[in-house]
Motif scaffolding. Structure first.
Motif, PDB file in Angstrom:
ATOM      1  N   ILE A   1       0.823  -1.112   0.092  1.00 11.57           N
ATOM      2  CA  ILE A   1      -0.036   0.011  -0.063  1.00 11.57           C
ATOM      3  C   ILE A   1       1.053   1.230  -0.148  1.00 11.57           C
ATOM      4  CG2 ILE A   1      -1.611   1.241   1.493  1.00 11.57           C
ATOM      5  CD1 ILE A   1      -2.944  -1.395   2.294  1.00 11.57           C
ATOM      6  N   ALA A   2       1.844   1.144   0.812  1.00 11.96           N
ATOM      7  CA  ALA A   2       2.604   2.421   1.226  1.00 11.96           C
ATOM      8  C   ALA A   2       3.342   2.698  -0.224  1.00 11.96           C
ATOM      9  CB  ALA A   2       3.792   2.179   2.139  1.00 11.96           C
ATOM     10  N   ALA A   3       3.934   1.715  -0.713  1.00  8.36           N
ATOM     11  CA  ALA A   3       4.651   1.542  -2.163  1.00  8.36           C
ATOM     12  C   ALA A   3       3.915   2.396  -3.211  1.00  8.36           C
ATOM     13  CB  ALA A   3       5.158   0.426  -2.888  1.00  8.36           C
ATOM     14  N   ALA A   4       2.542   2.069  -3.257  1.00  3.12           N
ATOM     15  CA  ALA A   4       1.680   2.777  -4.208  1.00  3.12           C
ATOM     16  C   ALA A   4       1.424   4.261  -4.038  1.00  3.12           C
ATOM     17  CB  ALA A   4       0.169   1.989  -4.354  1.00  3.12           C
ATOM     18  N   LEU A   5       1.848   4.576  -2.753  1.00  2.34           N
ATOM     19  CA  LEU A   5       1.678   6.052  -2.240  1.00  2.34           C
ATOM     20  C   LEU A   5       2.917   6.784  -2.221  1.00  2.34           C
ATOM     21  CD1 LEU A   5      -0.764   5.321   0.808  1.00  2.34           C
ATOM     22  CD2 LEU A   5      -1.374   6.116  -1.715  1.00  2.34           C
ATOM     23  N   GLY A   6       3.958   6.241  -2.845  1.00  2.68           N
ATOM     24  CA  GLY A   6       5.118   6.842  -3.123  1.00  2.68           C
ATOM     25  C   GLY A   6       5.941   6.796  -1.597  1.00  2.68           C
ATOM     26  N   ILE A   7       5.711   5.715  -0.946  1.00  2.00           N
ATOM     27  CA  ILE A   7       6.692   5.772   0.619  1.00  2.00           C
ATOM     28  C   ILE A   7       7.345   4.238   0.262  1.00  2.00           C
ATOM     29  CG2 ILE A   7       6.426   5.126   2.789  1.00  2.00           C
ATOM     30  CD1 ILE A   7       3.497   6.895   2.510  1.00  2.00           C
ATOM     31  N   SER A   8       8.740   4.450   0.558  1.00  2.00           N
ATOM     32  CA  SER A   8       9.434   3.471   0.672  1.00  2.00           C
ATOM     33  C   SER A   8       9.137   2.070   1.519  1.00  2.00           C
ATOM     34  CB  SER A   8      10.861   3.663   1.200  1.00  2.00           C
ATOM     35  OG  SER A   8      11.799   2.439   0.962  1.00  2.00           O
ATOM     36  N   GLU A   9       9.022   0.963   0.837  1.00  2.00           N
ATOM     37  CA  GLU A   9       8.569  -0.632   1.768  1.00  2.00           C
ATOM     38  C   GLU A   9       9.338  -0.571   2.912  1.00  2.00           C
ATOM     39  OE1 GLU A   9       8.683  -3.491  -0.751  1.00  2.00           O
ATOM     40  OE2 GLU A   9       7.008  -2.744  -2.079  1.00  2.00           O
ATOM     41  N   ARG A  10      10.908   0.127   2.825  1.00  2.00           N
ATOM     42  CA  ARG A  10      11.801  -0.118   3.797  1.00  2.00           C
ATOM     43  C   ARG A  10      11.417   0.838   5.051  1.00  2.00           C
ATOM     44  NH1 ARG A  10      16.712   0.638   0.266  1.00  2.00           N
ATOM     45  NH2 ARG A  10      15.225   2.071  -0.547  1.00  2.00           N
TER      46      ARG A  10
END
Ligand SMILES: Nc1ncnc2c1ncn2[C@@H]1O[C@H](COP(=O)(O)OP(=O)(O)O)[C@@H](O)[C@H]1O
Ligand SMILES: [Mg+2]
Length: 139
Positions: free
Chosen positions: A45-54
């Motif tokens: 979900i985060a990746a889709a919002l431009g946030i790094s999975e890490r």
């Protein structure tokens, strides 16, 4: 809608597809036991919002992590919170804000989850397979 994920990467991909559909103000309530794949899904979900999975981690001491992507993104994890402590967290500040909130162990805060939330129930199918039941949005 019930989806079958056959790997960790498959669950991240389902999370990414869900994340692409989210808009400010949405709440995603995640249910399922330890290891069911809730945090893995939040990474997608985060990746889709431009946030790094890490930047998405399991709760050790952080109960509410705030990230800044396209809109504020609140990752709430109630794993270490006793049910009696939930009212003290002030969750309504995050659930129903202009940001997007995802909440792991939503069963521990059921009374505070808005009725119009997207509900995701993850369960073990096999060692590396998970059944993911998504209610409240179509992917
Ligand atoms: N299909 C799958 N989906 C998600 N995680 C999987 C899957 N298959 C194996 N796993 C593993 O299960 C664990 C899920 O952990 P995590 O996402 O932290 O669960 P939770 O947050 O629900 O406790 C990880 O170790 C992951 O690699
Ligand atoms: Mg987790």
């Amino acid at each position: 809608m019930v989806l079958l994920s056959k790997s960790d990467a498959g669950t991240r991909e389902i999370g990414r597809r869900l994340g692409e559909k989210l808009k400010g103000g949405d709440v995603v309530a995640l249910y399922g036991e330890l290891g069911a794949g809730k945090t893995t899904m939040v990474k997608g979900i985060a990746a889709a919002l431009g946030i790094s999975e890490r930047d998405i981690t399991s709760a050790s001491f952080t109960i509410i992590a705030e990230h800044h992507g396209a809109v504020p993104f609140y990752h709430i994890d109630l794993y270490r919170v006793a049910p009696g402590e939930v009212p003290d967290l002030g969750l309504d500040e995050y659930l129903g804000s202009r940001g997007i909130a995802v909440i792991e162990w939503a069963e521990r805060a059921e009374g505070e989850i808005p009725d119009n939330s997207i509900r995701v129930r993850l369960s073990y199918a096999e060692e590396n397979a998970r059944e993911i039941d998504i209610q409240g949005i179509a992917l």
